[in-house]
Design an enzyme around this catalytic site. Structure first.
Site, PDB file in Angstrom:
ATOM      1  N   ASP A   5       0.803  -1.230   0.000  1.00 14.68           N
ATOM      2  CA  ASP A   5       0.000   0.000   0.000  1.00 14.68           C
ATOM      3  C   ASP A   5       0.829   1.270   0.000  1.00 14.68           C
ATOM      4  O   ASP A   5       0.310   2.338   0.259  1.00 14.68           O
ATOM      5  CB  ASP A   5      -0.965  -0.016   1.198  1.00 14.68           C
ATOM      6  N   GLU A   6       2.100   1.157  -0.325  1.00 16.75           N
ATOM      7  CA  GLU A   6       2.976   2.302  -0.089  1.00 16.75           C
ATOM      8  C   GLU A   6       4.081   2.367  -1.147  1.00 16.75           C
ATOM      9  O   GLU A   6       4.691   1.354  -1.460  1.00 16.75           O
ATOM     10  CB  GLU A   6       3.592   2.082   1.293  1.00 16.75           C
TER      11      GLU A   6
HETATM   12  P1  TTP Z   1       0.262   0.603   7.064  1.00 16.22           P
HETATM   13  O1  TTP Z   1       0.306   1.528   5.887  1.00 16.22           O
HETATM   14  O2  TTP Z   1       1.348   0.689   8.064  1.00 16.22           O
HETATM   15  O3  TTP Z   1      -1.097   0.825   7.866  1.00 16.22           O
HETATM   16  P2  TTP Z   1      -2.552   1.089   7.317  1.00 16.22           P
HETATM   17  O4  TTP Z   1      -2.580   1.344   5.851  1.00 16.22           O
HETATM   18  O5  TTP Z   1      -3.450  -0.011   7.766  1.00 16.22           O
HETATM   19  O6  TTP Z   1      -2.977   2.380   8.111  1.00 16.22           O
HETATM   20  P3  TTP Z   1      -2.500   3.888   7.882  1.00 16.22           P
HETATM   21  O7  TTP Z   1      -3.724   4.653   7.507  1.00 16.22           O
HETATM   22  O8  TTP Z   1      -1.951   4.330   9.189  1.00 16.22           O
HETATM   23  O9  TTP Z   1      -1.476   3.865   6.781  1.00 16.22           O
HETATM   24  O10 TTP Z   1       0.205  -0.884   6.558  1.00 16.22           O
HETATM   25  C1  TTP Z   1      -0.482  -1.268   5.374  1.00 16.22           C
HETATM   26  C2  TTP Z   1      -1.129  -2.621   5.553  1.00 16.22           C
HETATM   27  O11 TTP Z   1      -0.135  -3.595   5.865  1.00 16.22           O
HETATM   28  C3  TTP Z   1      -2.131  -2.678   6.684  1.00 16.22           C
HETATM   29  O12 TTP Z   1      -3.429  -2.300   6.247  1.00 16.22           O
HETATM   30  C4  TTP Z   1      -2.063  -4.101   7.124  1.00 16.22           C
HETATM   31  C5  TTP Z   1      -0.649  -4.545   6.795  1.00 16.22           C
HETATM   32  N1  TTP Z   1       0.171  -4.607   8.019  1.00 16.22           N
HETATM   33  C6  TTP Z   1       0.305  -5.827   8.673  1.00 16.22           C
HETATM   34  O13 TTP Z   1      -0.216  -6.843   8.223  1.00 16.22           O
HETATM   35  N2  TTP Z   1       1.062  -5.872   9.821  1.00 16.22           N
HETATM   36  C7  TTP Z   1       1.667  -4.775  10.357  1.00 16.22           C
HETATM   37  O14 TTP Z   1       2.324  -4.866  11.409  1.00 16.22           O
HETATM   38  C8  TTP Z   1       1.517  -3.520   9.678  1.00 16.22           C
HETATM   39  C9  TTP Z   1       2.158  -2.273  10.226  1.00 16.22           C
HETATM   40  C10 TTP Z   1       0.766  -3.488   8.525  1.00 16.22           C
HETATM   41 MG    MG Z   2      -1.174   2.614   4.931  1.00 15.91          MG
END
Ligand code: TTP
Ligand code: MG
Length: 361
Positions: free
Chosen positions: A109-110
């Site tokens: 997602d990044e």
């Molecule tokens: P993130 O981008 O860290 O979190 P997020 O998108 O859920 O929330 P934010 O709005 O704060 O960005 O992580 C992306 C996805 O990766 C998250 O939806 C689920 C997965 N993930 C895990 O499975 N385990 C983890 O420890 C983390 C940090 C993320």
């Molecule tokens: Mg995220």
């Protein structure tokens, strides 16, 4: 006169509460309720992510589902559907490539985009970021947050600053004012352990860090000291390195109860080998490195890794390697809570190596 390179324009894009957002998009009736994506709360799985309603209760990635339920008894738990997240990830990555091929994908997602030059011939990175967010929403129905800056770490911190659906632009002359008040934990690469050590040294914010000498930081942190010294001055010259493909393929699982014997572990690891090999095979790839991960019941985690000259050509070969690696752990003598394997170091068809396979065993 020396020509300095033009200031870079970097956008960091990160989807909002990604897994949870995908689930809520597909089940709008759950909106507004606290929700965590993870296993059943009576299992021992962990929360992958939670929506903002659940985060208000202190639920976040990495805590156990059982603890999440204690924090918020009315929280809903949804099992993750990785295939779906993978699909969305592919959609957003093809959107990124409408703008530039200088895309460094960090996770599903990044990603970082270097848009100094871009396919739209658009000089304003801010306008591009807005456009990217719009496109993502139009195609996936999901919101993303973006950070715009001249370096990767500032763009990354900026994308987090106005979540959800945020857009934060930090111009070069604003960098120091933006980073100085931040807790050091916000610096990418600083995790809980380094954070604790920094606190012991009375370094809480980037401003505290900025006051420390390079000598001091190098003594305390070795090579990492150089990195944080620069960061505290807003300097980060790492280039965006395009990397479309996943860098590793893996499977791991936390077991419903700790496993004291080796036999059931081996059975599980064989399944992992088959699963991971099949995934890799689907992308026409082969791996040279296999990594075994074991978490003992006291949460101590160890990894054992081996790299081969040639590629691992079948699930059985992977399994043989894993068996060897397992011998180098205390599995069988200490109860195991989680096990898994990952493959990395790929060869791809058409690249030297795959046609002329070297023998492994
Ligand atoms: P993130 O981008 O860290 O979190 P997020 O998108 O859920 O929330 P934010 O709005 O704060 O960005 O992580 C992306 C996805 O990766 C998250 O939806 C689920 C997965 N993930 C895990 O499975 N385990 C983890 O420890 C983390 C940090 C993320
Ligand atoms: Mg995220």
């Amino acid at each position: 006169m020396v020509d300095s390179p033009p200031l870079r324009k970097i956008i960091h894009v990160d989807m909002d509460m990604f897994y949870a957002a995908v689930e809520l998009r597909d089940r709008p009736e759950l909106r507004g309720k606290p929700l965590a994506v993870g296993g059943r709360p009576d299992s021992r799985s962990v929360v992958t992510t939670a929506n903002y309603e659940a985060r208000k209760f202190g639920i976040h990635s990495g805590i156990s589902c059982a603890q999440a339920r204690r924090l918020c008894p009315s929280c809903l738990f949804i099992a993750p559907d990785f295939k779906k997240y993978q699909q969305v990830s592919e959609q957003i990555h093809s959107i990124f490539h409408e703008f530039t091929d200088l895309v460094e994908s960090v996770s599903l997602d990044e990603a970082y985009l270097d848009v100094t030059r871009n396919k739209k011939d658009e000089p304003s990175a801010t306008r591009l970021a807005r456009e990217i967010k719009k496109r993502i929403f139009a195609v996936t129905g999901l919101t993303a947050s973006a950070g715009v800056a001249a370096s990767m770490f500032v763009a990354k911190i900026a994308s987090d600053a106005h979540k959800p659906d945020g857009l934060c632009v930090v111009r070069p002359d604003q960098v120091m004012a933006f980073i100085r008040p931040l807790p050091v934990l916000k610096i990418p690469g600083i995790g809980r352990v380094t954070d604790v050590r920094l606190r012991q040294l009375a370094i809480h914010t980037v401003a505290d860090l900025e006051k420390k000498s390079l000598d001091f930081l190098e003594k305390e942190f070795g090579k990492f000291g150089f990195y944080i010294y620069d960061i505290a001055r807003g300097i980060d010259e790492r280039p965006v390195i395009p990397w479309r493909q996943r860098q590793s393929f893996g499977a791991e699982e936390t077991f419903p109860r700790d496993i004291p014997e080796k036999e059931p572990l081996l059975g599980f690891l064989l399944e992992c080998a088959q699963r991971v090999f099949a995934e890799l095979d689907e992308e026409g790839k082969r791996a040279r490195t296999v990594t075994l991960k074991i978490k003992y019941s006291d949460f101590q985690t160890v990894t054992r890794r081996r790299t081969f000259l040639g590629f691992l050509a079948s699930p059985e070969e992977i399994f043989l390697a894993v068996q060897d690696l397992l011998e180098r752990t205390e599995a069988g003598r200490r109860p195991v809570r989680l096990a898994g394997i990952s493959l990395s170091n790929f060869l791809e068809p058409g690249k030297p190596g795959l046609s002329g396979q070297l023998k492994l065993f």
